[in-house]
Design a protein around this motif. Structure first.
Motif, PDB file in Angstrom:
ATOM      1  N   TYR A   6       0.806  -1.223   0.000  1.00 43.24           N
ATOM      2  CA  TYR A   6       0.000   0.000   0.000  1.00 43.24           C
ATOM      3  C   TYR A   6       0.836   1.269   0.000  1.00 43.24           C
ATOM      4  O   TYR A   6       0.356   2.322   0.368  1.00 43.24           O
ATOM      5  N   ALA A  36      -8.456  -2.660   4.979  1.00 43.88           N
ATOM      6  CA  ALA A  36      -7.244  -2.081   4.406  1.00 43.88           C
ATOM      7  C   ALA A  36      -7.045  -0.587   4.639  1.00 43.88           C
ATOM      8  O   ALA A  36      -5.913  -0.105   4.560  1.00 43.88           O
ATOM      9  N   GLU A  84      -8.211  -5.359  -3.976  1.00 46.58           N
ATOM     10  CA  GLU A  84      -6.847  -5.030  -3.560  1.00 46.58           C
ATOM     11  C   GLU A  84      -5.918  -4.893  -4.764  1.00 46.58           C
ATOM     12  O   GLU A  84      -5.102  -3.975  -4.835  1.00 46.58           O
TER      13      GLU A  84
END
Length: 95
Positions: A6, A36, A84
């Protein structure tokens, strides 16, 4: 900072998630964000990560880059893992 899935590029100016706060078609997006978002924000404290909820809105991800360029990815029907991957692809893209 260690490289993380990330860690966004500096060219990314904003991530924006649009989705419905109650519908089943946005459930995976809501689940992904609950899981997340804290990690994304911790690794990118100066990049806005916006969540816009509106009744009946199909789940969509927008990435805004330098010079006003923007990319859009529909998230409808995707799993948490697929969402994701979309986030990673847009966050690491240079525009």
């Amino acid at each position: 900072m260690a490289l993380t899935k990330y860690a966004f590029t500096k060219g990314l100016k904003e991530l924006r998630f649009l989705f419905c706060h109650t519908s089943e078609h946005s459930a995976a997006t809501r689940s992904f964000l609950q899981r997340a978002y804290p990690t994304m924000k911790r690794h990118n404290p100066y990049t806005p990560i916006l969540m816009r909820e509106a009744q009946g809105t199909p789940p969509t991800l927008y990435a805004r880059y330098e010079f006003g360029k923007e990319k859009r990815e529909p998230l409808d029907g995707l799993s948490d893992k697929e969402i994701e991957e979309k986030v990673r692809a847009l966050a690491l893209s240079h525009s």
